[in-house]
Write a protein that holds these residues in place. Structure first.
Motif, PDB file in Angstrom:
ATOM      1  N   VAL A  32      49.564   1.280  80.889  1.00 13.14           N
ATOM      2  CA  VAL A  32      48.466   0.748  82.005  1.00 13.14           C
ATOM      3  C   VAL A  32      48.355  -0.666  81.585  1.00 13.14           C
ATOM      4  N   TRP A  33      48.179  -1.332  82.780  1.00 10.50           N
ATOM      5  CA  TRP A  33      47.751  -2.890  83.052  1.00 10.50           C
ATOM      6  C   TRP A  33      46.513  -2.717  83.782  1.00 10.50           C
ATOM      7  N   LEU A  34      45.413  -3.358  83.164  1.00 12.60           N
ATOM      8  CA  LEU A  34      44.327  -3.228  83.952  1.00 12.60           C
ATOM      9  C   LEU A  34      43.948  -4.797  84.370  1.00 12.60           C
ATOM     10  N   ILE A  35      43.947  -5.228  85.379  1.00 12.09           N
ATOM     11  CA  ILE A  35      43.870  -6.669  85.893  1.00 12.09           C
ATOM     12  C   ILE A  35      42.436  -6.833  86.165  1.00 12.09           C
ATOM     13  N   ASN A  36      41.721  -7.496  85.288  1.00 14.16           N
ATOM     14  CA  ASN A  36      40.434  -7.594  85.417  1.00 14.16           C
ATOM     15  C   ASN A  36      39.834  -8.941  86.085  1.00 14.16           C
ATOM     16  N   LEU A  37      39.577  -8.738  87.444  1.00 19.10           N
ATOM     17  CA  LEU A  37      39.312  -9.988  88.329  1.00 19.10           C
ATOM     18  C   LEU A  37      37.967 -10.590  87.962  1.00 19.10           C
ATOM     19  N   LEU A  38      37.223  -9.891  87.290  1.00 18.13           N
ATOM     20  CA  LEU A  38      35.779 -10.189  87.304  1.00 18.13           C
ATOM     21  C   LEU A  38      35.703 -11.076  85.748  1.00 18.13           C
ATOM     22  N   GLU A  39      36.551 -10.851  84.827  1.00 19.16           N
ATOM     23  CA  GLU A  39      36.945 -11.777  83.720  1.00 19.16           C
ATOM     24  C   GLU A  39      37.831 -12.487  83.612  1.00 19.16           C
ATOM     25  N   ASN A  40      38.980 -12.256  84.469  1.00 18.80           N
ATOM     26  CA  ASN A  40      40.265 -13.206  84.613  1.00 18.80           C
ATOM     27  C   ASN A  40      40.923 -12.906  83.286  1.00 18.80           C
ATOM     28  N   THR A  41      41.105 -11.612  83.029  1.00 21.69           N
ATOM     29  CA  THR A  41      41.854 -11.187  81.834  1.00 21.69           C
ATOM     30  C   THR A  41      42.735  -9.902  82.521  1.00 21.69           C
ATOM     31  N   ILE A  42      43.779  -9.635  81.518  1.00 23.64           N
ATOM     32  CA  ILE A  42      44.625  -8.588  81.798  1.00 23.64           C
ATOM     33  C   ILE A  42      44.479  -7.736  80.522  1.00 23.64           C
ATOM     34  N   GLU A  43      44.027  -6.532  80.539  1.00 23.58           N
ATOM     35  CA  GLU A  43      44.002  -5.342  79.436  1.00 23.58           C
ATOM     36  C   GLU A  43      45.099  -4.545  79.499  1.00 23.58           C
ATOM     37  N   ILE A  44      45.947  -4.627  78.552  1.00 26.99           N
ATOM     38  CA  ILE A  44      47.092  -3.623  78.297  1.00 26.99           C
ATOM     39  C   ILE A  44      46.980  -2.608  77.366  1.00 26.99           C
ATOM     40  N   TYR A  45      47.094  -1.294  77.912  1.00 28.34           N
ATOM     41  CA  TYR A  45      46.908  -0.106  77.274  1.00 28.34           C
ATOM     42  C   TYR A  45      48.104   0.612  77.017  1.00 28.34           C
ATOM     43  N   ARG A  46      48.337   0.887  75.514  1.00 30.83           N
ATOM     44  CA  ARG A  46      49.735   1.487  75.056  1.00 30.83           C
ATOM     45  C   ARG A  46      49.313   2.584  74.143  1.00 30.83           C
ATOM     46  N   SER A  47      50.091   3.497  73.863  1.00 27.91           N
ATOM     47  CA  SER A  47      50.172   4.451  72.749  1.00 27.91           C
ATOM     48  C   SER A  47      49.034   5.547  73.549  1.00 27.91           C
ATOM     49  N   PRO A  48      49.392   6.467  74.409  1.00 30.62           N
ATOM     50  CA  PRO A  48      48.203   7.326  74.768  1.00 30.62           C
ATOM     51  C   PRO A  48      47.855   8.518  73.807  1.00 30.62           C
ATOM     52  N   SER A  49      46.898   8.983  73.800  1.00 33.63           N
ATOM     53  CA  SER A  49      46.426  10.326  73.211  1.00 33.63           C
ATOM     54  C   SER A  49      45.618  10.949  73.975  1.00 33.63           C
ATOM     55  N   ILE A  50      45.226  12.007  73.597  1.00 29.81           N
ATOM     56  CA  ILE A  50      44.103  12.986  74.400  1.00 29.81           C
ATOM     57  C   ILE A  50      42.748  12.289  74.294  1.00 29.81           C
ATOM     58  N   ASN A  51      42.535  11.447  73.361  1.00 26.35           N
ATOM     59  CA  ASN A  51      41.423  10.600  73.289  1.00 26.35           C
ATOM     60  C   ASN A  51      41.284   9.290  73.933  1.00 26.35           C
ATOM     61  N   GLY A  52      42.426   8.829  74.520  1.00 28.00           N
ATOM     62  CA  GLY A  52      42.401   7.446  75.132  1.00 28.00           C
ATOM     63  C   GLY A  52      43.632   6.624  74.707  1.00 28.00           C
ATOM     64  N   TYR A  53      43.785   5.330  74.809  1.00 31.49           N
ATOM     65  CA  TYR A  53      44.916   4.622  74.414  1.00 31.49           C
ATOM     66  C   TYR A  53      44.676   4.313  73.069  1.00 31.49           C
ATOM     67  N   LYS A  54      45.473   4.322  72.087  1.00 30.81           N
ATOM     68  CA  LYS A  54      45.341   3.755  70.795  1.00 30.81           C
ATOM     69  C   LYS A  54      45.469   2.293  70.641  1.00 30.81           C
ATOM     70  N   ILE A  55      46.238   1.509  71.563  1.00 30.92           N
ATOM     71  CA  ILE A  55      46.578   0.051  71.598  1.00 30.92           C
ATOM     72  C   ILE A  55      45.967  -0.550  72.797  1.00 30.92           C
ATOM     73  N   ILE A  56      45.080  -1.378  72.666  1.00 24.64           N
ATOM     74  CA  ILE A  56      44.484  -2.046  73.857  1.00 24.64           C
ATOM     75  C   ILE A  56      44.591  -3.500  73.478  1.00 24.64           C
ATOM     76  N   THR A  57      45.362  -4.396  74.339  1.00 25.67           N
ATOM     77  CA  THR A  57      45.783  -5.685  74.001  1.00 25.67           C
ATOM     78  C   THR A  57      44.892  -6.428  75.433  1.00 25.67           C
ATOM     79  N   ARG A  58      44.034  -7.636  75.039  1.00 29.70           N
ATOM     80  CA  ARG A  58      43.278  -8.451  76.078  1.00 29.70           C
ATOM     81  C   ARG A  58      44.196  -9.880  76.111  1.00 29.70           C
TER      82      ARG A  58
END
Length: 196
Positions: free
Chosen positions: A145-171
């Motif tokens: 999942v890519w979250l394009i954060n227009l408020l902070e002008n960043t892209i958050e990339i979510y990878r490696s899904p689990s039942i508790n959320g994504y294990k890898i988040i890159t900004r």
């Protein structure tokens, strides 16, 4: 007092009707919900979606032009269309990159195994997209999942899904680049996605 409040909250939660996707569709078929109602089904709840502002809309249009050009029939670029994640959730992500099918998913909305990448554009909806929807996508096994954060002008990339959320988040800052897991040959500058 706290125990009573917890019990009251639990009782209230159990008295709320949670819709299935089939029930949700029947609400539309019977005229209770209309095609132009700006809602989506999340974990059995019908959620009003935040109205889309001009920067959000511009970002989605830019994404469509960019992705259609780069993917060239390798995948389908779906724009603000429903995806069936489970029997109680049918969100409408801003962009879903889907496995190519010649019928363009004519008989059924795409399900998690069809989804290569979801992109959400967030400004007023940031909290909802970041915490509610990404958690739902992770539980459903969406690989990226890519979250394009227009408020902070960043892209958050979510990878490696689990039942508790994504294990890898890159900004990423606007100067950095990203490549979708399914298409590592495609390199996109974060600033392009942000319109900077």
């Amino acid at each position: 007092m706290r125990a009573e409040q917890t019990k009251l909250k639990s009782d209230m939660e159990s008295s709320i009707h949670r819709f299935t996707v089939d029930e949700y569709h029947r609400l539309s078929e019977t005229g209770i919900l209309h095609e132009d109602d700006n809602v989506e089904l999340i974990e059995g709840r019908i959620i009003n979606m935040v109205p889309i502002g001009s920067r959000h809309a511009s970002c989605v249009k830019r994404l469509v032009a960019l992705l259609v050009g780069k993917l060239q029939k390798r995948a389908i670029v779906s724009v603000q269309d429903p995806v069936d994640l489970n029997e109680k959730s049918e969100p409408e992500p801003d962009i879903a990159i889907l496995k190519w099918r010649d019928d363009f998913y004519k008989d059924k909305h795409p399900s998690p195994q069809d989804i290569l990448l979801i992109i959400e554009v967030a400004d007023a909806s940031l909290e909802y997209d970041k915490f509610t929807k990404t958690q739902l996508y992770a539980k459903s096994g969406i690989q990226e999942v890519w979250l394009i954060n227009l408020l902070e002008n960043t892209i958050e990339i979510y990878r490696s899904p689990s039942i508790n959320g994504y294990k890898i988040i890159t900004r990423l800052s606007p100067a950095e680049t990203a490549s979708p897991l399914s298409f590592p040959d495609i390199v996109i500058k974060a600033g392009e996605l942000l319109g900077m």
